[in-house]
Motif scaffolding. Structure first.
Motif, PDB file in Angstrom:
ATOM      1  N   GLY A   1      -1.642  -7.349 -17.321  1.00 18.61           N
ATOM      2  CA  GLY A   1      -2.729  -6.570 -16.745  1.00 18.61           C
ATOM      3  C   GLY A   1      -2.700  -5.166 -17.300  1.00 18.61           C
ATOM      4  O   GLY A   1      -1.676  -4.709 -17.814  1.00 18.61           O
ATOM      5  N   GLU A   2      -3.842  -4.470 -17.185  1.00 26.01           N
ATOM      6  CA  GLU A   2      -3.931  -3.100 -17.665  1.00 26.01           C
ATOM      7  C   GLU A   2      -3.025  -2.194 -16.835  1.00 26.01           C
ATOM      8  O   GLU A   2      -2.629  -2.534 -15.719  1.00 26.01           O
ATOM      9  N   SER A   3      -2.773  -1.003 -17.375  1.00 26.00           N
ATOM     10  CA  SER A   3      -1.990  -0.009 -16.651  1.00 26.00           C
ATOM     11  C   SER A   3      -2.661   0.279 -15.306  1.00 26.00           C
ATOM     12  O   SER A   3      -3.877   0.398 -15.232  1.00 26.00           O
ATOM     13  N   GLY A   4      -1.880   0.370 -14.243  1.00 30.02           N
ATOM     14  CA  GLY A   4      -2.419   0.666 -12.915  1.00 30.02           C
ATOM     15  C   GLY A   4      -2.827  -0.562 -12.128  1.00 30.02           C
ATOM     16  O   GLY A   4      -3.330  -0.449 -11.015  1.00 30.02           O
ATOM     17  N   SER A   5      -2.589  -1.756 -12.677  1.00 34.68           N
ATOM     18  CA  SER A   5      -3.032  -2.955 -11.958  1.00 34.68           C
ATOM     19  C   SER A   5      -2.008  -3.441 -10.933  1.00 34.68           C
ATOM     20  O   SER A   5      -2.243  -4.431 -10.256  1.00 34.68           O
ATOM     21  N   GLY A   6      -0.873  -2.747 -10.815  1.00 30.34           N
ATOM     22  CA  GLY A   6       0.086  -3.071  -9.751  1.00 30.34           C
ATOM     23  C   GLY A   6       1.269  -3.896 -10.201  1.00 30.34           C
ATOM     24  O   GLY A   6       2.029  -4.386  -9.373  1.00 30.34           O
ATOM     25  N   LYS A   7       1.476  -3.991 -11.510  1.00 28.20           N
ATOM     26  CA  LYS A   7       2.536  -4.874 -12.026  1.00 28.20           C
ATOM     27  C   LYS A   7       3.931  -4.376 -11.643  1.00 28.20           C
ATOM     28  O   LYS A   7       4.774  -5.156 -11.196  1.00 28.20           O
ATOM     29  N   THR A   8       4.180  -3.086 -11.851  1.00 29.92           N
ATOM     30  CA  THR A   8       5.511  -2.561 -11.539  1.00 29.92           C
ATOM     31  C   THR A   8       5.778  -2.632 -10.037  1.00 29.92           C
ATOM     32  O   THR A   8       6.879  -2.982  -9.605  1.00 29.92           O
ATOM     33  N   THR A   9       4.762  -2.318  -9.248  1.00 27.10           N
ATOM     34  CA  THR A   9       4.920  -2.408  -7.787  1.00 27.10           C
ATOM     35  C   THR A   9       5.285  -3.836  -7.390  1.00 27.10           C
ATOM     36  O   THR A   9       6.205  -4.052  -6.590  1.00 27.10           O
ATOM     37  N   LEU A  10       4.599  -4.807  -7.972  1.00 30.07           N
ATOM     38  CA  LEU A  10       4.910  -6.213  -7.691  1.00 30.07           C
ATOM     39  C   LEU A  10       6.355  -6.524  -8.093  1.00 30.07           C
ATOM     40  O   LEU A  10       7.118  -7.110  -7.318  1.00 30.07           O
TER      41      LEU A  10
ATOM     42  N   THR B   1      -5.264   5.142   1.246  1.00 29.65           N
ATOM     43  CA  THR B   1      -4.094   4.402   0.764  1.00 29.65           C
ATOM     44  C   THR B   1      -4.417   3.724  -0.557  1.00 29.65           C
ATOM     45  O   THR B   1      -5.535   3.262  -0.786  1.00 29.65           O
ATOM     46  N   VAL B   2      -3.413   3.692  -1.440  1.00 25.13           N
ATOM     47  CA  VAL B   2      -3.537   2.975  -2.704  1.00 25.13           C
ATOM     48  C   VAL B   2      -3.152   1.523  -2.436  1.00 25.13           C
ATOM     49  O   VAL B   2      -2.048   1.247  -1.975  1.00 25.13           O
ATOM     50  N   LYS B   3      -4.079   0.617  -2.738  1.00 22.86           N
ATOM     51  CA  LYS B   3      -3.777  -0.808  -2.568  1.00 22.86           C
ATOM     52  C   LYS B   3      -3.205  -1.314  -3.887  1.00 22.86           C
ATOM     53  O   LYS B   3      -3.908  -1.901  -4.696  1.00 22.86           O
ATOM     54  N   ALA B   4      -1.919  -1.051  -4.101  1.00 24.76           N
ATOM     55  CA  ALA B   4      -1.315  -1.337  -5.411  1.00 24.76           C
ATOM     56  C   ALA B   4      -1.220  -2.844  -5.643  1.00 24.76           C
ATOM     57  O   ALA B   4      -1.495  -3.332  -6.734  1.00 24.76           O
ATOM     58  N   VAL B   5      -0.796  -3.579  -4.611  1.00 26.15           N
ATOM     59  CA  VAL B   5      -0.814  -5.047  -4.648  1.00 26.15           C
ATOM     60  C   VAL B   5      -1.644  -5.468  -3.446  1.00 26.15           C
ATOM     61  O   VAL B   5      -1.394  -5.014  -2.330  1.00 26.15           O
TER      62      VAL B   5
ATOM     63  N   ARG C   1       0.850  -1.195   0.000  1.00 20.87           N
ATOM     64  CA  ARG C   1       0.000   0.000   0.000  1.00 20.87           C
ATOM     65  C   ARG C   1       0.884   1.243   0.000  1.00 20.87           C
ATOM     66  O   ARG C   1       1.976   1.237   0.555  1.00 20.87           O
ATOM     67  N   PHE C   2       0.359   2.288  -0.653  1.00 24.54           N
ATOM     68  CA  PHE C   2       1.044   3.580  -0.648  1.00 24.54           C
ATOM     69  C   PHE C   2       0.122   4.606  -0.007  1.00 24.54           C
ATOM     70  O   PHE C   2      -1.080   4.619  -0.316  1.00 24.54           O
ATOM     71  N   ALA C   3       0.684   5.470   0.836  1.00 25.41           N
ATOM     72  CA  ALA C   3      -0.105   6.586   1.375  1.00 25.41           C
ATOM     73  C   ALA C   3      -0.346   7.587   0.250  1.00 25.41           C
ATOM     74  O   ALA C   3       0.485   7.743  -0.628  1.00 25.41           O
ATOM     75  N   THR C   4      -1.482   8.261   0.259  1.00 24.16           N
ATOM     76  CA  THR C   4      -1.731   9.327  -0.718  1.00 24.16           C
ATOM     77  C   THR C   4      -1.825  10.654   0.020  1.00 24.16           C
ATOM     78  O   THR C   4      -1.860  10.696   1.254  1.00 24.16           O
TER      79      THR C   4
ATOM     80  N   SER D   1     -10.711   2.693  -9.064  1.00 25.25           N
ATOM     81  CA  SER D   1      -9.541   3.166  -8.321  1.00 25.25           C
ATOM     82  C   SER D   1      -9.041   2.104  -7.351  1.00 25.25           C
ATOM     83  O   SER D   1      -9.820   1.498  -6.624  1.00 25.25           O
ATOM     84  N   PRO D   2      -7.704   1.932  -7.299  1.00 22.70           N
ATOM     85  CA  PRO D   2      -7.149   0.978  -6.316  1.00 22.70           C
ATOM     86  C   PRO D   2      -7.195   1.529  -4.897  1.00 22.70           C
ATOM     87  O   PRO D   2      -6.783   0.859  -3.960  1.00 22.70           O
ATOM     88  N   ILE D   3      -7.692   2.766  -4.715  1.00 25.65           N
ATOM     89  CA  ILE D   3      -7.852   3.286  -3.349  1.00 25.65           C
ATOM     90  C   ILE D   3      -9.058   2.612  -2.709  1.00 25.65           C
ATOM     91  O   ILE D   3      -9.051   2.285  -1.528  1.00 25.65           O
TER      92      ILE D   3
HETATM   93  N1  ADP Z   1       5.303   5.325  -5.082  1.00 23.33           N
HETATM   94  C1  ADP Z   1       3.980   5.382  -5.223  1.00 23.33           C
HETATM   95  N2  ADP Z   1       3.208   6.201  -4.455  1.00 23.33           N
HETATM   96  C2  ADP Z   1       1.859   6.242  -4.569  1.00 23.33           C
HETATM   97  N3  ADP Z   1       1.169   5.486  -5.447  1.00 23.33           N
HETATM   98  C3  ADP Z   1       1.864   4.664  -6.245  1.00 23.33           C
HETATM   99  C4  ADP Z   1       3.291   4.555  -6.183  1.00 23.33           C
HETATM  100  N4  ADP Z   1       3.693   3.629  -7.113  1.00 23.33           N
HETATM  101  C5  ADP Z   1       2.567   3.196  -7.716  1.00 23.33           C
HETATM  102  N5  ADP Z   1       1.464   3.808  -7.198  1.00 23.33           N
HETATM  103  C6  ADP Z   1       0.062   3.546  -7.576  1.00 23.33           C
HETATM  104  O1  ADP Z   1      -0.149   2.151  -7.450  1.00 23.33           O
HETATM  105  C7  ADP Z   1      -0.994   1.685  -8.485  1.00 23.33           C
HETATM  106  C8  ADP Z   1      -0.275   0.585  -9.274  1.00 23.33           C
HETATM  107  O2  ADP Z   1       0.800   1.167  -9.984  1.00 23.33           O
HETATM  108  P1  ADP Z   1       1.842   0.297 -10.827  1.00 23.33           P
HETATM  109  O3  ADP Z   1       2.397  -0.764  -9.960  1.00 23.33           O
HETATM  110  O4  ADP Z   1       2.798   1.231 -11.457  1.00 23.33           O
HETATM  111  O5  ADP Z   1       0.899  -0.380 -11.924  1.00 23.33           O
HETATM  112  P2  ADP Z   1       1.240  -0.920 -13.397  1.00 23.33           P
HETATM  113  O6  ADP Z   1       2.708  -1.181 -13.463  1.00 23.33           O
HETATM  114  O7  ADP Z   1       0.419  -2.160 -13.531  1.00 23.33           O
HETATM  115  O8  ADP Z   1       0.796   0.141 -14.350  1.00 23.33           O
HETATM  116  C9  ADP Z   1      -1.342   2.887  -9.332  1.00 23.33           C
HETATM  117  O9  ADP Z   1      -2.597   3.381  -8.893  1.00 23.33           O
HETATM  118  C10 ADP Z   1      -0.226   3.864  -9.024  1.00 23.33           C
HETATM  119  O10 ADP Z   1      -0.653   5.199  -9.192  1.00 23.33           O
END
Ligand code: ADP
Ligand code: SF4
Ligand code: MG
Length: 332
Positions: free
Chosen positions: A48-57, A27-31, A18-21, A280-282
Motif C-alpha cells: 500500500g502507499e505511504s500512510g495506508s496504515g501498514k506500519t501500524t498494522l 482521530t486518525v483511523k490508521a487501521v 485509532r490515534f488521537a490528534t 486523509s485517514p482522519i
Molecule cells: N503514533 C501515532 N500518532 C498519530 N498518528 C499516527 C501514529 N502512527 C501513525 N500515525 C498515522 O497513521 C497513519 C498510518 O501510518 P502508518 O501506519 O505509518 O502508515 P504506512 O506504514 O502505511 O506508511 C498515518 O496517517 C500516520 O500519520
C-alpha cells in the motif's frame, strides 16, 4: 485453547487502531477494520502507499500497539488475557524488523552484545548459552564471527540489517513482521537480503508478514498479497492471481505502474494514472474509500461500503462492481 495443526499463527478480526490528534477530538483511523489469517509457513505480503496504515498494522501484530477495537489471536490465544511469564513466552514468538537498519542498534554496543540483548532481557539463559546462540544467529545471517567485536558504524546498511535479523532470530520466533526491510538499502544488495529471508524461512520454518510499498519486492517474496488503502484491505489473494489478474481497480492501477516485467498480460497493459492524493485517514471518503480516485466509481460507491467478497478461490475483494473476470470497466 490453541494450536491445532490448522490454527493460523495470526487471526485478525475487524481490527481498528485509532490515534488521537492535536486537533480537538479528531482521530486518525490508521487501521480501520481488517480481518485476515496468517497461515503457518507462508509469507503474507501487505502492499500500500505511504500512510495506508501498514506500519501500524505490523506493530499491532507483534503487540507493540493494542487494538482500539477488534481482536488478534496469536496461535489461537488472545495475548491481552495473559500477563507475566505466560505473556512473555508467547510474545517472543512474534518479532518485527524495521526499515531503518540503525533503529534497534546501539552505536556504543558491540555487535555481539546487540545480538545478545533480546535474550538477556528475556532471561532464563546463562551467559555462555546466550553467547552461543548469538554467534549461531550471526552465522545464519552470513556475518563472519570476527564481526562480533565490531561496532555498528563499521558495517554497511545491508550488514546492519542482517544483524537486526540475527537479533530477532535468537528468540527463535515463529513469525517475523518485516516492515520495509530492504527499502533503506542500496538497490544492488536488496536481492541478497531478500534471498537471506527466503533461506531462513526454508531452514527454520518461519512465517513472514512482509510489509512494503514496493510491488516488485512483495510480488517476489509473498505467497499471498493484501492490498491496503486508507487502513482497509481492498483485495487479498494468491500473489500470482492478484498480480496477474487483479480484481480491484486500485490493484489494477498499482500493477499497471510497475516497471519491472510482471506476468503475461500485464506487460502490455496500459499504465493507469491514479489521479489525486490519498485522502486523509482522519476523515476517509464515505462508502468506498477509494472512490475519489477510482475511474469506475458510480453514485452507489459514495453511499455504501463494499462488502468483502470471495470472487475467486481464496481471492477476496472490496468493490461493488468487480466480477470474477476482473475490475469494473472505466467510466466513459
Ligand atoms: N503514533 C501515532 N500518532 C498519530 N498518528 C499516527 C501514529 N502512527 C501513525 N500515525 C498515522 O497513521 C497513519 C498510518 O501510518 P502508518 O501506519 O505509518 O502508515 P504506512 O506504514 O502505511 O506508511 C498515518 O496517517 C500516520 O500519520
Ligand atoms: S466500489 Fe466503486 S469506487 Fe470502490 S473500487 Fe469499486 S467501482 Fe471503484
Ligand atoms: Mg510504514
Amino acid at each position: 485453547m490453541s494450536t491445532g495443526a490448522d490454527t493460523p499463527l495470526l487471526s485478525v478480526r475487524d481490527l481498528r487502531i485509532r490515534f488521537a490528534t492535536l486537533d480537538q477530538g479528531a482521530t486518525v483511523k490508521a487501521v480501520d477494520g481488517v480481518s485476515f489469517d496468517v497461515r503457518a509457513g507462508e509469507t503474507f505480503g501487505v502492499i500500500g502507499e505511504s500512510g495506508s496504515g501498514k506500519t501500524t498494522l505490523g506493530r499491532a501484530l507483534v503487540s507493540l500497539l493494542a487494538p482500539t477495537e477488534g481482536s488478534i489471536l496469536h496461535d489461537g490465544v488472545d495475548l491481552s488475557a495473559l500477563s507475566g511469564k505466560a505473556l512473555r513466552d508467547r510474545r517472543r514468538h512474534y518479532q518485527i524488523v524495521f526499515q531503518d537498519p540503525n533503529a534497534a542498534l546501539n552505536p556504543r554496543q558491540r555487535i555481539l552484545d546487540s545480538v545478545s540483548e533480546p535474550l538477556e532481557i528475556a532471561g532464563g539463559l546463562g551467559r555462555d548459552e546466550i553467547r552461543r546462540r548469538a554467534l549461531d544467529a550471526l552465522s545464519r545471517v552470513g556475518i563472519p564471527a570476527e564481526f562480533a567485536a565490531r561496532y555498528p558504524h563499521m558495517l554497511s546498511g545491508g550488514q546492519k540489517q542482517r544483524i537486526n535479523i540475527a537479533r530477532v532470530l535468537t528468540l527463535r520466533p515463529k513469525l517475523i513482521v518485516c516492515d520495509e526491510v530492504v527499502a533503506a538499502l542500496d538497490v544492488s544488495i536488496r536481492g541478497d537480503v531478500l534471498n537471506l529471508f527466503a533461506d531462513l524461512q526454508r531452514e527454520l520454518g518461519l512465517t513472514y508478514v512482509f510489509i512494503t510499498h514496493d510491488l516488485s519486492v512483495v510480488s517476489h517474496v509473498s505467497d499471498r498479497i493484501a492490498v491496503t488503502y486508507l487502513g482497509r484491505f481492498m483485495e487479498l489473494g494468491p500473489t500470482e492471481d492478484v498480480c496477474d489478474r487483479p480484481l480491484h481497480p486500485y490493484t489494477e492501477a498499482l500493477m499497471s505502474a510497475e516497471p519491472v516485467p510482471l506476468p503475461s498480460q500485464l506487460r502490455t497493459r496500459k499504465r493507469i494514472v491514479l489521479e489525486g492524493e490519498i485522502p486523509s485517514p482522519i476523515d476517509p471518503p464515505s462508502g468506498c474509500r477509494f472512490r475519489t480516485r477510482c475511474r469506475s466509481a458510480q453514485d452507489e460507491c459514495a453511499r455504501r461500503e463494499p462488502q468483502w467478497r470471495e470472487l475467486r478461490p481464496d481471492h477476496w475483494v472490496a468493490c461493488h462492481f468487480a466480477t470474477p473476470d476482473g475490475p469494473p470497466p472505466p467510466n466513459p
